[in-house]
Design an enzyme around this catalytic site. Sequence first.
Site, short mmCIF file in Angstrom:
data_model
loop_
_atom_site.label_atom_id
_atom_site.label_comp_id
_atom_site.label_asym_id
_atom_site.label_seq_id
_atom_site.Cartn_x
_atom_site.Cartn_y
_atom_site.Cartn_z
N LYS A 15 0.89 -1.18 0.16
CA LYS A 15 0.08 0.00 -0.18
C LYS A 15 0.84 1.24 0.01
CE LYS A 15 -2.47 -0.55 4.01
NZ LYS A 15 -1.68 -2.13 4.39
N ARG A 90 -9.11 1.33 9.10
CA ARG A 90 -8.89 0.01 9.43
C ARG A 90 -9.86 -0.81 10.13
NH1 ARG A 90 -3.05 0.73 9.20
NH2 ARG A 90 -1.71 -1.05 9.29
N ARG A 130 11.82 -6.80 5.18
CA ARG A 130 11.62 -5.35 5.01
C ARG A 130 12.73 -4.46 5.63
NH1 ARG A 130 5.82 -2.40 4.59
NH2 ARG A 130 5.88 -2.53 6.97
N ARG A 162 11.81 -1.98 10.86
CA ARG A 162 10.73 -1.41 11.77
C ARG A 162 10.43 -2.31 12.91
NH1 ARG A 162 5.47 0.32 8.24
NH2 ARG A 162 4.42 -0.75 9.87
N ARG A 173 -0.28 -8.75 13.07
CA ARG A 173 -0.64 -7.90 12.32
C ARG A 173 -1.45 -8.25 11.23
NH1 ARG A 173 4.31 -4.96 10.32
NH2 ARG A 173 2.95 -3.52 9.24
P1 AMP Z 1 1.16 0.73 8.95
O1 AMP Z 1 2.40 1.60 8.64
O2 AMP Z 1 -0.06 1.35 8.42
O3 AMP Z 1 1.48 -0.76 8.81
O4 AMP Z 1 0.74 0.83 10.56
C1 AMP Z 1 1.74 0.59 11.64
C2 AMP Z 1 0.79 0.55 12.69
O5 AMP Z 1 0.18 1.80 13.30
C3 AMP Z 1 -0.25 -0.57 12.77
O6 AMP Z 1 0.24 -1.62 13.06
C4 AMP Z 1 -1.03 -0.03 13.90
O7 AMP Z 1 -0.64 -0.35 15.16
C5 AMP Z 1 -0.85 1.25 13.83
N1 AMP Z 1 -1.91 1.84 12.90
C6 AMP Z 1 -1.78 2.65 11.58
N2 AMP Z 1 -3.06 3.12 11.09
C7 AMP Z 1 -3.96 2.81 11.96
C8 AMP Z 1 -5.41 2.97 11.98
N3 AMP Z 1 -5.92 3.18 10.94
N4 AMP Z 1 -6.02 2.41 13.00
C9 AMP Z 1 -5.34 1.80 13.97
N5 AMP Z 1 -4.12 1.62 14.21
C10 AMP Z 1 -3.32 2.03 13.06
#
Ligand code: AMP
Length: 219
Positions: A15, A90, A130, A162, A173
């Site tokens: 994404k 989400r 990654r 990360r 996740r």
């Molecule tokens: P991402 O970079 O999108 O994979 O997000 C990393 C982490 O941030 C996720 O595993 C969640 O803990 C938190 N996070 C990001 N976006 C959201 C969202 N829309 N709702 C809840 N938690 C989020």
Amino acid sequence: MANYYVLLGPPGAGKGTQAKLISEKIGVAHISTGDLLRENVKNRTVLGLEAQGYMNSGRLVPDDLIISMVRERIALPDCSKGALMDGFPRTVAQAEAFDKMLQDAFNAKIACVPCIEVPAVLLIERLSGRTMCPNGHVFHQVFNPPAAEGVCDECGAALYQRDDDKVETVTKRIEVYENQTAPLIAYYDQAGILARVDGTQQIDSVTAQIFSALGIDGA
Ligand code: AMP
């Protein structure tokens, strides 16, 4: 006319990579809630301190925190030209809040929701290999290695993994995605705006599929 899009898909589907390419090409704001949260964690804001524990364990940050963060972001002037959401919504509660936000702020509805589909086995392989630099350039040990190990090709900064890309957290996740985010596929399908995209293809082929879903000439 300003268009608003949501890019849906499990963690590791690509994404972030796609959102960056597409938002630059079509001139809309790229809003990644993961990036916004990581920025808050880095700057040790109240939100960052509260979100950190959830993020490191692969759980979702509570809806109210996310919704108010997005409401503030969407109010900035660049979003009046449209936006591509990456990693938000989400949950169904976030999706409902977002529909209302767009309505209230811009009298707009989501134009299209491309959903990038990738099987779980591939996601684990992609995420656990990654690495990234502090400026957000992303690499993969096997699929997209940097020219010099541990160094960003783009800006020369040191690459790191990360915290939430460690293998135990990755599994969590993906489970969270299945339970809390996958219901959005039906939510947007019912609204008639879902477009399924095969995320196992090469990056440029996935980009082309998304452009076609958005009804945009990507050439
Ligand atoms: P991402 O970079 O999108 O994979 O997000 C990393 C982490 O941030 C996720 O595993 C969640 O803990 C938190 N996070 C990001 N976006 C959201 C969202 N829309 N709702 C809840 N938690 C989020």
